[in-house]
Design an enzyme around this catalytic site. Structure first.
Site, PDB file in Angstrom:
ATOM      1  N   LYS A 299     -10.255   1.584  -2.439  1.00  0.00           N
ATOM      2  CA  LYS A 299     -10.531   1.199  -1.053  1.00  0.00           C
ATOM      3  C   LYS A 299     -11.913   1.695  -0.624  1.00  0.00           C
ATOM      4  CE  LYS A 299      -8.602   1.711   3.608  1.00  0.00           C
ATOM      5  NZ  LYS A 299      -7.547   2.357   4.409  1.00  0.00           N
TER       6      LYS A 299
ATOM      7  N   CYS B 253      -5.948  -2.632   3.059  1.00  0.00           N
ATOM      8  CA  CYS B 253      -5.736  -2.289   4.466  1.00  0.00           C
ATOM      9  C   CYS B 253      -6.978  -2.491   5.349  1.00  0.00           C
ATOM     10  CB  CYS B 253      -5.198  -0.863   4.561  1.00  0.00           C
ATOM     11  SG  CYS B 253      -4.309  -0.519   6.095  1.00  0.00           S
TER      12      CYS B 253
ATOM     13  N   GLU C 173       0.846  -1.197   0.000  1.00  0.00           N
ATOM     14  CA  GLU C 173       0.000   0.000   0.000  1.00  0.00           C
ATOM     15  C   GLU C 173       0.879   1.243   0.000  1.00  0.00           C
ATOM     16  OE1 GLU C 173      -3.714   2.040   2.469  1.00  0.00           O
ATOM     17  OE2 GLU C 173      -2.390   0.636   3.514  1.00  0.00           O
TER      18      GLU C 173
END
Length: 223
Positions: free
Chosen positions: A108, A149, A43
Site C-alpha cells: 500500500k 483501501c 484487507e
C-alpha cells in the site's frame, strides 16, 4: 477482456489467525467450486496490521494461499497481510496464479492519516511504511491493477493503471463507519466510470463488537 467469474470474499476477522486462515481457505474453495476463476480476499483478513502479527513473504499465510490457488486452479488475490521486511511493517497484498506461484506483491502506497474531531483519529504512518511501486499482472482474461483501501482515494493511481492497459482494478479495503457511508460507493463508481474499467473491493464483514468496525459492503462496479 473475456468473460470469467470473480468471487469477492467478505468474512469476519476474528482474533484467531488460524481461524481466519481456515475460513478464508474454505470460502475460496467454495467460490472456486462454483466456477470462480478469480477470488479476492479482504484487507487485513488474517490479523491486525501490527508488527507482532507480521510475517515475511513467503511464510505461513502466503503458503496457505499458494496451496489454495494451486489446488483450485484460480487467481487468488490475497487481500492484505502485515508483512515484515528488514524490521519495517508493510500492508501488503500478495497475488497467486493458478499454479500456486507468487505473481507479485503490492505494498500500500498511501497511508491513511485522518483526524476528524469527535469521530475518528487514525495514523497509519506511525506504524506502517509505504510501498513505492505499481503492481499489475496479466491473465488470459484481462490485465489487473492493484491498490489497497485509501489508495482508492487517489484518482491518478487508477488513471495510470488504465493507461498501462488494465481493465480490472482490485482494491482490498476496510473503510470505517465514518467515511464508509460517504465515500465507499462514490469512490468506486467514480474510478470505474472515469477510467472505463471494472472496479472490485473486498472488505472484512462488519463486526460491531470489534475495536475497529469495518463498513463492509464489498462491491463490483462495471464501467
Amino acid at each position: 477482456m473475456s468473460r470469467f467469474r470473480l468471487a469477492v470474499v467478505q468474512l469476519f476477522v476474528t482474533k484467531s489467525k488460524a481461524v481466519n486462515l481456515s475460513r478464508a481457505q474454505e470460502l475460496a474453495k467454495e467460490a472456486a467450486g462454483q466456477g470462480a476463476k478469480f477470488v479476492v480476499l479482504p484487507e487485513s483478513f488474517v490479523s491486525d496490521l501490527v508488527l507482532k502479527h507480521a510475517e515475511k513473504i513467503p511464510e505461513e499465510s502466503t503458503k496457505v494461499l499458494s496451496n489454495v490457488a494451486k489446488e483450485c486452479g484460480i487467481y487468488l488475490i490475497g487481500g492484505s497481510i502485515a508483512e515484515e521486511d528488514g524490521g519495517k511493517l508493510f500492508n501488503t497484498c500478495p497475488v497467486f496464479g493458478p499454479d500456486g506461484k507468487l505473481l507479485l506483491k503490492y505494498r500500500k502506497m498511501h497511508m491513511y492519516d485522518v483526524n476528524i474531531p469527535g469521530k475518528i483519529r487514525f495514523q497509519e504512518s506511525k506504524k506502517l511504511y509505504p510501498g513505492n511501486s505499481l503492481s499489475m499482472f496479466e491473465t488470459s482474461f484481462c490485465k489487473v491493477g492493484l491498490g489497497i483501501c485509501y489508495d482508492m482515494r487517489f484518482a491518478e493511481l487508477a488513471q495510470i493503471y488504465t493507461r498501462k492497459g488494465c481493465q480490472l482494478l482490485v482494491y482490498p479495503a476496510s473503510f470505517n463507519m465514518i467515511t464508509g457511508p460517504v465515500h465507499w460507493e462514490l469512490l468506486q463508481r467514480a474510478r470505474a466510470l472515469d477510467n472505463q474499467v471494472y472496479m472490485v473491493t473486498a472488505s472484512p464483514a462488519r463486526d460491531e463488537s470489534a475495536k475497529y468496525v469495518p463498513w463492509g459492503h464489498s462491491m463490483v462496479v462495471n464501467p
